[in-house]
Write an enzyme that holds these catalytic residues in place. Structure first.
Site, PDB file in Angstrom:
ATOM      1  N   PRO A  42       0.768  -1.231   0.000  1.00  0.00           N
ATOM      2  CA  PRO A  42       0.000   0.000   0.000  1.00  0.00           C
ATOM      3  C   PRO A  42       0.807   1.295   0.000  1.00  0.00           C
ATOM      4  O   PRO A  42       1.535   1.580   0.930  1.00  0.00           O
ATOM      5  CB  PRO A  42      -0.824  -0.104   1.285  1.00  0.00           C
ATOM      6  N   GLU A  43       0.646   2.056  -1.052  1.00  0.00           N
ATOM      7  CA  GLU A  43       1.041   3.460  -1.053  1.00  0.00           C
ATOM      8  C   GLU A  43      -0.259   4.241  -1.184  1.00  0.00           C
ATOM      9  O   GLU A  43      -1.340   3.654  -1.102  1.00  0.00           O
ATOM     10  CB  GLU A  43       1.999   3.766  -2.208  1.00  0.00           C
TER      11      GLU A  43
END
Length: 274
Positions: free
Chosen positions: A2-3
Site C-alpha cells: 500500500p502506497e
DNA sequence: CGTACACCCTGGCCGC
DNA sequence: TGCGGCCAGGGTGTAC
C-alpha cells in the site's frame, strides 16, 4: 503493497461497506499488530455508527458517531477483505493472518489481514486528531488542489538530500512511497540523485522542473487509482522493478538501473532522467 | 536540525 | 526437495 493509491482504493471499499452502519462486534485475534491494541479497543468501537471513512497520507480514518476516530495504517502488507454473508456465499475460512474482524450491522464482515504486522490501529478522540504529532507533521496531500508547484518548491527548498529521498519524506509530500516516487521521477525526467533544492530558485520559486514534477506526481497517483482494478500481476509500472530492461520512454534507448538510496531500491533511467 | 541505520515481522524467491 | 540468504511497497527510535 500500500502506497497512497492503494490506501485510497481501500478507503473507497471501506466507505461502501461501513458508512452508515453500526459496528456490532470487533474480534481481535491477537493482542497486537506493530503495537498492542488498547485494552478498550473493541469496547470503544462496538455500538458506534460509522459516519465516514477518510484518508490522510497513507492513514485511514474511520469517523465514528462517538466523535472518536479509528486510525489505521496498512504498513507493508496490510489489506482488508470485505464479505457479505447474508444470503450470499459463505464467509471465507479465516487465514492465520486475519487479525481483526469487524461485524457490521448491514451484514458486512470486514476482515483485516496483515502477514508482516507492520500495520496498526488505534482510536483517538476526533478533537485530538489535528494535534496528534503524527498528523501535525505530515506534508501536503499530493492530490489536493492546494498541491501546487509552489508548495512542492517550498517543501524541497534548502534540502541537500536527494530528490528521491525527499519525496519519500512524509513531512514533505504525504503519501508517496518507494514505487510512485520512482515512477513520478521517470515521468518528470528527473534523476533521483539530484539534490532536492536544485528544483527551486534562490528566491524560493519553483523551476520548470518542479512544475513538471508536480504534474508527474499527480499523474502517476491518479493513474494508479484509476487502474487499481487491473489484475494483479499486470505490470503497471514504468521503471519500478524493471532493472535491466529498456526504458519505456519513446525514443529513449536507455536501460533501467537499480541503485540504493537511504536503504531502499531506486529504479530509473540514467539516460533520460537528469 | 538532518541524516543514517537498525529494527519490527513474515513470506517468497533464488541459488546451491 | 530442502535450506540459507536476501529482498520486499512503511514508519519509528536511536545515534551521530
Amino acid at each position: 503493497m500500500p502506497e497512497l493509491p492503494e490506501v485510497e482504493y481501500v478507503r473507497r471499499q471501506l466507505r461502501r461497506a461501513m458508512t452508515g452502519a453500526r459496528i456490532d462486534q470487533v474480534v481481535l485475534r491477537r493482542a497486537n499488530l506493530r503495537v498492542p491494541f488498547s485494552t478498550d479497543f473493541a469496547e470503544r468501537l462496538e455500538g458506534r455508527t460509522v459516519r465516514n471513512v477518510r484518508r490522510r497520507a497513507k492513514y485511514l480514518l474511520v469517523e465514528l458517531s462517538s466523535d472518536d476516530v479509528l486510525v489505521m495504517h496498512l504498513g507493508m502488507s496490510g489489506w482488508f477483505n470485505i464479505q457479505r454473508p447474508p444470503g450470499g456465499s459463505p464467509v471465507d475460512p479465516l487465514d492465520k493472518h486475519d487479525h481483526v474482524i469487524f461485524e457490521m450491522s448491514n451484514g458486512r464482515t470486514v476482515v483485516f489481514n496483515d502477514p508482516r504486522r507492520f500495520g496498526f490501529m488505534k482510536i483517538i478522540d476526533g478533537e485530538d486528531l489535528a494535534r496528534d504529532p503524527v498528523f501535525a507533521a505530515l506534508g501536503p496531500e499530493p492530490l489536493a488542489r492546494a498541491f501546487t508547484a509552489q508548495v512542492l518548491a517550498t517543501a524541497l527548498a534548502g534540502r541537500k538530500t536527494s530528490l528521491k529521498v525527499a519525496l519519500l519524506d512524509q513531512g514533505r509530500v504525504a503519501g508517496l512511497g518507494n514505487i510512485y516516487a520512482c515512477e513520478a521521477l521517470h515521468v518528470a525526467r528527473l534523476s533521483p540523485k539530484r539534490r532536492a533544492s536544485t528544483l527551486v530558485t534562490r528566491a524560493g520559486e519553483p523551476r520548470a522542473e518542479a512544475v513538471a514534477l508536480t504534474r508527474a506526481i499527480r499523474l502517476v497517483l491518479k493513474d494508479a487509482i484509476a487502474n487499481r482494478h487491473r489484475a494483479a500481476g499486470d505490470d503497471r509500472f514504468r521503471v519500478y522493478d524493471h532493472e535491466g530492461e529498456r526504458c519505456p520512454r519513446r525514443g529513449c534507448a536507455g536501460t533501467i538501473t537499480r541503485i540504493v538510496q537511504a536503504g531502499r531500491s531506486t529504479y530509473f533511467c540514467p539516460k533520460c532522467q537528469r
